[in-house]
Design an enzyme around this catalytic site. Structure first.
Site, short mmCIF file in Angstrom:
data_model
loop_
_atom_site.label_atom_id
_atom_site.label_comp_id
_atom_site.label_asym_id
_atom_site.label_seq_id
_atom_site.Cartn_x
_atom_site.Cartn_y
_atom_site.Cartn_z
N CYS A 159 -19.72 18.62 -12.88
CA CYS A 159 -20.03 19.84 -13.60
C CYS A 159 -21.52 20.12 -13.57
O CYS A 159 -22.31 19.31 -13.08
CB CYS A 159 -19.57 19.72 -15.04
SG CYS A 159 -20.42 18.38 -15.88
N ASP A 171 5.31 -0.29 3.14
CA ASP A 171 4.82 -1.65 3.29
C ASP A 171 4.76 -2.20 1.88
O ASP A 171 4.70 -1.44 0.91
CB ASP A 171 3.44 -1.58 3.94
CG ASP A 171 2.73 -2.90 3.91
OD1 ASP A 171 3.36 -3.89 4.30
OD2 ASP A 171 1.57 -2.94 3.48
N ASP A 214 -0.85 -0.02 4.36
CA ASP A 214 -2.29 -0.15 4.22
C ASP A 214 -2.90 -1.17 5.16
O ASP A 214 -4.07 -1.10 5.48
CB ASP A 214 -2.65 -0.53 2.79
CG ASP A 214 -2.32 -1.98 2.50
OD1 ASP A 214 -1.22 -2.40 2.91
OD2 ASP A 214 -3.14 -2.67 1.89
N ASP A 232 -0.24 -2.44 9.87
CA ASP A 232 0.56 -1.23 9.72
C ASP A 232 0.04 -0.08 10.58
O ASP A 232 0.74 0.90 10.78
CB ASP A 232 0.55 -0.76 8.26
CG ASP A 232 1.27 -1.72 7.34
OD1 ASP A 232 2.32 -2.24 7.77
OD2 ASP A 232 0.78 -1.96 6.24
N CYS A 270 -23.73 17.43 -15.33
CA CYS A 270 -24.08 16.26 -14.53
C CYS A 270 -25.19 16.60 -13.57
O CYS A 270 -26.12 15.81 -13.34
CB CYS A 270 -22.89 15.80 -13.70
SG CYS A 270 -21.38 15.60 -14.60
#
Lengths: 65, 730
Positions: free
Chosen positions: B30, B438, B622, B626, B33
């Site tokens: 925002c 997985d 992950d 894979d 910040c």
């Protein structure tokens, strides 16, 4: 109708200035942060002689992403 | 823990005696910040620039060369409450940023030309029905040509290039009819202007380009934003390695600054950030992030280790290898290449539509010309009408139909915690009817947690946690984390390979192997209950306790699996882990289809088997193992914690601990596909209405302009509906 002879080039010239302005702003990186620019417009001006660590952001209604 | 951090790799010379660094910052959302960070950093002496980019969530900093250590900025941001890490623009992102700027430039030129040509066209349209003299009309037409021709030549580049590259490979995409339409419209208008004709279509051609460029730009900026966030997340992992800079001298450097051949130190409890080979030391490593196997593997001289391996017990020296040296990696790279080749055969919805669309439209235009010649019109008039048909059917709405939905849907997914790696993944995801999960790191979380915490008295847990703080062993670290202990016990001693002990109020406390704590019986009982967990025992001298530590299931895994069931999606688990571990997870989740001990090649074989039955498979995984199956599946997804290669291969990446984004992504993509189809039908419906008018030869540029903008706005508004999906569970 002779008025067209200078009105039309004038209109085009103004348009061209707009285009050049846009290209300049693009080149100078003004479109790199569209979201931030929207917020900057309404942000408060920097207060003079502010001691940095005491600056606290107001709680915002914007949810963190 | 005080480590010297060396960020010099990221510091760039900004000229004029200034240094520049880009930091990725977490949690900037925002205006508050933004100003807080900018003020906080500008207040540091010698800082000349501190500017937040809220879109990319980054801070650009410049300071007087040599005056400051970049690490101080990170500390300053940490004081302000933001986690930050230096960021390096990767090649792909730089290309995207340049492309997005180019599209914006094209859009600016096209919009300028559209406005000015319109300014000239409207007087002509109104003059045609009132008192405009032909010389004035010709003058306006020539001026329009002067503006539209160079503007179209510039702003049309994205379409012309893409059309040309498609034609060269013998394909047709949506840009082919667009390019043909624009070029013919402009060409005909020039010829007509020469002949002092009443109608010219400069405005239609340039307006078409403007509308389409808006769609392209939105699409591109959404993708760029996704990539920026993914890049930030990668940077904020703050992966460092301890590199030997001399024979005995070490320095903590960012992974980006490590080259093949370097030697890094891997201490117990550290996750390896590079691929390499062990050259010295002995340890046990947890390769679960890579192979899915949760059992620890012995590592000694010559053992290959991969980024993501967790070092458990001993200190190792690792020589960094080049990307594909390892045998596992080489095998995976080979499988991956094959799978990716197969993937590229998928034809996107837009291209399928244009394959049908282009021939039909061009045939219609041709038939119109021939028809008019047959009924006695001159060739000139017939060609003018034929080109008008092409202009009217020029796929303005069709060209926007899909990108606008894609933009809105990917924005919605972004908010739901899903990042898109590839543009066509939405379409493919929507067709999924079978998901292969997985187990390790996907259904379970990569972090270890204590599963029997509820069965241990709170004060004992606290004490064990305090003791565990003295150990680097990941299992002990999990106990410490679970107990929320902050203060380590004074005088705690670590006995390598055994555990830690300390004395408190005259009692000896021990945490470690069951044999170290005289808790073998207790441990073997727990092991019978939960054969997969690592057991760590604790004794306060009188009574013994055991902690079962393992990777826990994602908190909402079960809810997600059943939500998938509600959507008629079959779920299957294929894991490289051992049978008991997979069986336990499958039972906990209520999944009846599972296989354990599966190799990467087996996973691909299973996917191919399902594909052969016409099933659209999504792979969610992950591990490095894979990656090939992620590429082989119809569509694939990875958690953000996945191995680099897997993350880069997956079509979608989801953030955070919950598994719910998988369901959200499917819902959004199904809705998006529905809307894409709807939009295509809307565009076709518009053509069905407009084409007869064009064929009959009564089209004027005014009708063309109104029809084009009307249909474009219609599909854009319809696309906005992709923002929301109805929750079927409620």
């Amino acid at each position: 109708m002779e008025v067209l002879v200078y009105l039309v080039p004038l209109a085009l010239g103004l348009g061209l200035i707009g285009l050049l302005g846009f290209l300049w702003s693009l080149k100078s990186g003004q479109y790199d942060d569209l979201e931030g620019a929207a917020w900057r417009a309404i942000a408060d001006d920097e207060p003079p002689r502010e001691v940095a660590p005491t600056v606290e952001a107001k709680p915002s209604t914007v949810r963190p992403a | 823990m005080q480590v010297t951090r060396d960020f010099s790799h990221y510091v760039k010379d900004a000229g004029a005696g200034l240094s520049h660094i880009d930091l990725a910052v977490e949690g900037v959302s925002c205006a508050g910040c933004m100003s807080k960070i900018e003020r906080g950093l500008s207040a540091m002496p010698d800082v000349t620039l501190a500017r937040v980019n809220l879109t990319d969530r980054r801070v650009a900093l410049e300071w007087k060369q040599g005056a400051l250590d970049p690490a101080r900025f990170i500390d300053r941001l940490a004081e302000l409450g933001y986690k930050a890490y230096p960021y390096e623009t990767a090649g792909a992102e730089a290309v995207e940023a340049e492309q997005s700027r180019f599209l914006l430039r094209c859009l600016g030129v096209a919009a300028f030309a559209t406005m000015n040509v319109m300014m000239l066209s409207i007087p002509v349209w109104s003059g045609n029905v009132s008192d405009m003299i032909p010389e004035q009309r010709d003058f306006f037409h020539w001026l329009s040509a002067l503006i539209a021709l160079p503007a179209a030549a510039y702003a049309g580049q994205p379409f012309f290039r893409s059309a040309w590259s498609a034609l060269r490979t013998g394909n047709v995409n949506m840009d082919v009819p667009i390019s043909i339409g624009v070029i013919l419209a402009l060409g005909m208008s020039v010829v007509e202007t020469f002949n002092h004709a009443e109608h010219a279509y400069f405005d239609a051609a340039i307006m078409l380009l403007t509308f389409l460029l808006v769609g392209r730009f939105l699409d591109q900026s959404m993708r760029r934003r996704t990539r920026a966030v993914a890049g930030n997340l990668a940077a904020l992992k703050a992966e460092t390695a301890t590199k030997f800079v001399g024979a005995d001298e070490i320095s903590e450097v960012p992974v980006a600054a490590i080259d093949p051949g370097d030697i890094v130190l891997l201490r117990p409890g550290e996750r390896c950030a590079v691929d390499g080979t062990v050259i010295e030391g002995r340890s046990e490593i947890d390769q679960s992030l890579i192979t899915g196997e949760t059992r620890h593997v012995a590592a000694e001289q010559g053992t290959a280790v991969y980024a993501g391996s967790l070092n458990m017990t001993g200190t190792l020296r690792v020589r960094v290898s080049a990307a594909s040296e390892g045998t596992l990696l080489a095998e995976i790279t080979r499988l991956l290449d094959n799978a990716l080749q197969a993937r590229s055969r998928y034809v996107r919805l837009a291209d399928r539509a244009s394959r049908l669309y282009a021939p039909v439209v061009h045939a219609t235009a041709l038939l119109t010309i021939l028809g008019w010649v047959l009924v006695g019109a001159s060739w000139h008039d017939a060609i003018v009408i034929g080109v008008a048909v092409l202009i009217i059917t020029c796929p303005c709405a069709l060209g926007l139909a899909i990108p606008t939905v894609q933009t809105v849907a990917s924005g919605a997914m972004f908010r739901a915690g899903v990042l898109l790696n590839s543009g066509d993944s939405i379409e493919r995801l929507a067709e999924v009817d079978h998901i292969i999960f997985d187990k390790t790191g996907t259904l379970t979380l990569p972090d270890l947690e204590v599963v029997n915490a509820s069965g241990i008295p709170e004060d004992v847990f606290k004490l064990a946690g305090q003791l565990a703080l003295a150990s680097h062993h990941p299992v002990a670290a999990a106990v410490a984390r679970a107990s929320n202990a902050k203060a380590p016990l004074a005088g705690a001693v670590e006995e390598p390979g055994q555990g830690v002990r300390a004395t408190l109020d005259g009692k000896e406390l021990r945490l470690g192997r069951p044999s170290f704590c005289a808790a073998e019986q207790l441990a073997s009982d727990s092991r019978d209950l939960d054969p997969e967990a690592s057991i760590v025992a604790f004794t306060d001298g009188e009574k013994s306790y055991v902690f079962c530590v393992r990777q826990g299931l994602r908190p909402d895994a079960q809810a997600t699996i059943s939500a998938l069931g509600l959507r008629n999606i079959k779920v299957e688990i294929l894991s490289g882990d051992r049978e008991p571990a997979v069986r336990a997870a499958a039972r906990a989740l209520g999944v009846s289809d599972w296989r354990a001990g599966v190799t990467p090649a087996d996973k691909i074989a299973r996917i191919e088997e399902l594909k052969a039955q016409g099933i659209k498979v999504m792979m969610v995984g992950d591990g490095l193992n894979d990656a090939p199956s992620l590429a082989a599946a119809h569509v694939s997804m990875s958690p953000i914690s996945a191995a680099h290669l897997s993350q880069a291969t997956a079509d979608l990446v989801f953030l955070g601990k919950p598994l719910a984004p998988v369901v959200a992504a499917i819902d959004f993509s199904r809705k998006a596909l529905l809307l894409m189809r709807q939009n295509l039908w809307l565009a076709i419906g518009y053509n069905v209405l407009a084409v007869p008018i064009a064929i009959s030869g009564v089209v004027t540029p005014l009708i063309a302009a109104a029809a084009m903008s009307g249909s474009s706005i219609l599909v854009m508004v319809n696309a906005l509906r992709a923002r929301r999906v109805t929750d079927r569970r409620s």
